[in-house]
Motif scaffolding. Structure first.
Motif, short mmCIF file in Angstrom:
data_model
loop_
_atom_site.label_atom_id
_atom_site.label_comp_id
_atom_site.label_asym_id
_atom_site.label_seq_id
_atom_site.Cartn_x
_atom_site.Cartn_y
_atom_site.Cartn_z
N THR A 305 0.83 -1.20 0.00
CA THR A 305 0.00 0.00 0.00
C THR A 305 0.87 1.25 0.00
O THR A 305 2.07 1.19 0.29
CB THR A 305 -0.91 0.04 1.24
OG1 THR A 305 -0.09 0.22 2.41
CG2 THR A 305 -1.71 -1.26 1.38
N VAL A 306 0.26 2.39 -0.30
CA VAL A 306 1.02 3.63 -0.28
C VAL A 306 1.52 3.94 1.13
O VAL A 306 2.60 4.53 1.29
CB VAL A 306 0.18 4.80 -0.86
CG1 VAL A 306 -0.99 5.15 0.07
CG2 VAL A 306 1.06 6.01 -1.13
N ASP A 307 0.79 3.51 2.15
CA ASP A 307 1.27 3.70 3.53
C ASP A 307 2.51 2.84 3.78
O ASP A 307 3.45 3.29 4.45
CB ASP A 307 0.17 3.35 4.53
CG ASP A 307 -0.95 4.39 4.55
OD1 ASP A 307 -0.69 5.54 4.12
OD2 ASP A 307 -2.06 4.06 4.99
N ASP A 308 2.50 1.61 3.28
CA ASP A 308 3.70 0.77 3.38
C ASP A 308 4.88 1.47 2.72
O ASP A 308 6.00 1.49 3.25
CB ASP A 308 3.48 -0.58 2.68
CG ASP A 308 2.43 -1.45 3.34
OD1 ASP A 308 2.26 -1.35 4.57
OD2 ASP A 308 1.79 -2.23 2.62
N TYR A 309 4.62 2.03 1.55
CA TYR A 309 5.69 2.63 0.74
C TYR A 309 6.23 3.90 1.39
O TYR A 309 7.44 4.06 1.56
CB TYR A 309 5.16 2.92 -0.66
CG TYR A 309 6.23 3.42 -1.61
CD1 TYR A 309 7.17 2.54 -2.15
CD2 TYR A 309 6.30 4.76 -1.96
CE1 TYR A 309 8.16 2.99 -3.01
CE2 TYR A 309 7.28 5.23 -2.83
CZ TYR A 309 8.21 4.35 -3.34
OH TYR A 309 9.19 4.80 -4.19
N THR A 310 5.35 4.81 1.75
CA THR A 310 5.80 6.11 2.26
C THR A 310 6.33 6.03 3.69
O THR A 310 7.05 6.93 4.13
CB THR A 310 4.67 7.14 2.20
OG1 THR A 310 3.53 6.66 2.93
CG2 THR A 310 4.26 7.41 0.75
N SER A 311 6.00 4.95 4.40
CA SER A 311 6.54 4.78 5.76
C SER A 311 7.85 4.00 5.75
O SER A 311 8.51 3.88 6.79
CB SER A 311 5.52 4.06 6.65
OG SER A 311 5.33 2.71 6.22
N ARG A 313 8.14 0.69 5.13
CA ARG A 313 7.92 -0.57 5.85
C ARG A 313 8.98 -1.59 5.47
O ARG A 313 9.25 -1.83 4.30
CB ARG A 313 6.53 -1.12 5.53
CG ARG A 313 6.24 -2.45 6.20
CD ARG A 313 4.84 -2.93 5.91
NE ARG A 313 4.62 -4.27 6.42
CZ ARG A 313 3.50 -4.98 6.24
NH1 ARG A 313 2.48 -4.46 5.56
NH2 ARG A 313 3.41 -6.21 6.73
N GLN A 340 9.86 11.12 2.94
CA GLN A 340 10.44 11.84 4.06
C GLN A 340 11.89 11.39 4.28
O GLN A 340 12.25 10.25 3.97
CB GLN A 340 9.63 11.59 5.34
CG GLN A 340 8.24 12.20 5.30
CD GLN A 340 8.29 13.71 5.16
OE1 GLN A 340 8.98 14.40 5.93
NE2 GLN A 340 7.56 14.25 4.18
N SER A 369 0.56 -4.07 -5.84
CA SER A 369 0.64 -2.80 -5.13
C SER A 369 -0.58 -1.96 -5.48
O SER A 369 -1.19 -2.15 -6.54
CB SER A 369 1.92 -2.04 -5.50
OG SER A 369 2.04 -1.90 -6.90
N ASP A 370 -0.92 -1.02 -4.60
CA ASP A 370 -1.99 -0.10 -4.98
C ASP A 370 -1.43 0.95 -5.93
O ASP A 370 -0.23 1.03 -6.18
CB ASP A 370 -2.69 0.50 -3.75
CG ASP A 370 -1.84 1.46 -2.93
OD1 ASP A 370 -0.89 2.07 -3.49
OD2 ASP A 370 -2.12 1.62 -1.73
N ALA A 373 1.26 3.54 -4.52
CA ALA A 373 2.54 2.89 -4.25
C ALA A 373 3.22 2.51 -5.56
O ALA A 373 4.43 2.68 -5.73
CB ALA A 373 2.34 1.65 -3.39
#
Length: 430
Positions: A305-311, A313, A340, A369-370, A373
């Motif tokens: 997910t984009v959260d996985d990617y931008t964090s 993970r 970041q 992936s979404d 991401a």
């Protein structure tokens, strides 16, 4: 062949081309090429073009990811066949003309190396170009992308495939796939050629997970896709490896099938022609087709997910790193969303394996992936890293008589290290 026989042959060829009167342009030199030695072809075709190839690993698609996957499988000892529907390797880098791959670094360290970086580095060195200093963090991400001579890149990719023992089949593509006791029977076709491939493992590097689709395994794609880019040069001659070509968006560009690719090609060329007429400049260079950004993606054993990617993970089964802004192109252009400071995404093995699939693995932009991401994961360096990981995994699965998901992660990491790749958590200081 003896020297006198070569001379007689050249004289005969020259005579037949020029005619008895010697009319026409002079032939100043010729070179004999043993085609079988170049392609690695060992099978003998029947009169109607039927060939059977028995291999360990079949790689479908010789683009950014597929070229690296095939080289890796060959170097690791797998008997490997690479099937590519076009006339050259490299995909986006060569046919698409996006000849500035990245990103191999993040936050002052090299995070992707291995076979893809080897090919990029050697292409730049042979062309007399310069490489970026990965120890310096650039102000803008694209400053560390690496301009390459697309023409050199393509033929050096061929050279590395043949050196690794990889057989290449251009102008061919699978038509039918059947499960067998040991893996797959893949019936391919090209003009004048019908090839039956018996293989243990398939690596789908088609960009749109086309083999996965043929197997009726689930895929994802939004109704709207990002525009493609038709790359060209007007006014000045193209200086490969030294600068970027001009680009026009091709809205609605869709690489799903021959019909939609035809429309994208014609739309892009029409737009270039209009620009040439408007600006009254000479057209000096035009790529044969647009660079496509988006197509089908697999539904894998996990979805990034984009959260996985931008964090950033760190997946437990991570096989390679990735790094690029979230990068969605729209009708109004693109505004990349940088990651970041310190964030370094990873790609898990499970995102390369279709859900409920056996003896098949993917690499490249069709990973699970979404959409957001995927806009960061789809770039060339990450696809090269995925390709190497998929090549390693498919080889080990073939050697062990198992399926990619069952290959021990420690063995994958070990073989990746042996072939120069950077395993997640082990970024190089440059």
């Amino acid at each position: 062949m003896k020297h006198s026989e070569q001379t007689d042959r050249r004289d005969s060829l020259t005579h037949s081309l020029l005619g008895a009167a010697g009319a026409g342009p002079a032939i100043t030199s010729t070179t004999d090429v043993a085609v079988g030695a170049v392609t690695g072809e060992t099978q003998v075709a029947t009169a109607d073009g039927e060939i059977t190839s028995e291999v360990d690993v079949l790689v479908v698609g010789g683009g950014t990811a597929g070229t690296i996957a095939a080289i890796q499988a060959g170097r690791a000892g797998a008997k490997t066949l690479l099937v590519e529907r076009h006339s050259q390797l490299g995909g986006t880098t060569t046919t698409g003309g996006v000849a500035f791959p990245g990103l191999f670094d993040a936050w002052g360290k090299q995070i992707i190396a291995g076979i893809g970086w080897e090919l990029v580095r050697e292409s730049v060195e042979l062309d007399g170009g310069t490489l970026p200093d990965f120890s310096k963090v650039p102000q803008r991400h694209w400053e560390n992308q690496v301009p390459v001579n697309m023409f050199l890149y393509g033929i050096m990719a061929e050279e590395k495939c043949t050196q690794a023992g990889v057989q290449i089949a251009y102008y061919e593509f699978p038509q039918e796939i059947t499960k067998t006791a040991d893996g797959w029977q893949v019936d391919c076709a090209g003009f004048g050629t019908r090839r039956r491939v018996l293989c243990k493992q398939i690596v789908d590097c088609t960009g749109g997970a086309e083999v996965v689709g043929m197997l009726k395994l689930p895929r994802l794609r939004e109704e709207e896709t990002q525009p493609g880019s038709m790359l060209f040069q007007t006014g000045n001659a193209n200086d490969p490896g030294r600068g970027q070509l001009h680009a026009l968006y091709v809205h609605g560009a869709d690489s799903s099938n021959s019909r939609t690719v035809t429309r994208a090609n014609m739309t892009g060329r029409k737009a270039v022609l209009a620009k040439v007429r408007e600006e009254k400049q000479r057209l000096m260079h035009l790529q044969p087709e647009p660079g496509f950004r988006e197509s089908y993606r697999i539904v894998g054993e996990t979805i990034i997910t984009v959260d996985d990617y931008t964090s950033g993970r760190q997946f437990d089964d991570a096989v390679c790193n990735a790094f690029y802004p979230v990068d969605i192109h729209t009708k109004t252009g693109v505004r990349p969303a940088p990651l970041q400071p310190g964030v370094l995404p990873t790609i898990p093995l499970r995102a390369l394996i279709p859900k409920d699939g056996r003896n098949i693995i993917v690499a490249g932009r069709c990973l699970s992936s979404d959409r957001l991401a995927n806009s960061g994961l789809r770039v060339q360096a990450s696809c090269m890293a995925m390709g190497q990981a998929a090549g390693v995994t498919a080889t080990l699965a073939a050697q062990h008589g198992t399926t990619p998901l069952s290959v021990p992660l420690a063995e994958i990491h070990k073989l990746l290290r042996e072939h120069g790749a950077i395993v997640p958590g082990e970024a190089s200081s440059g």
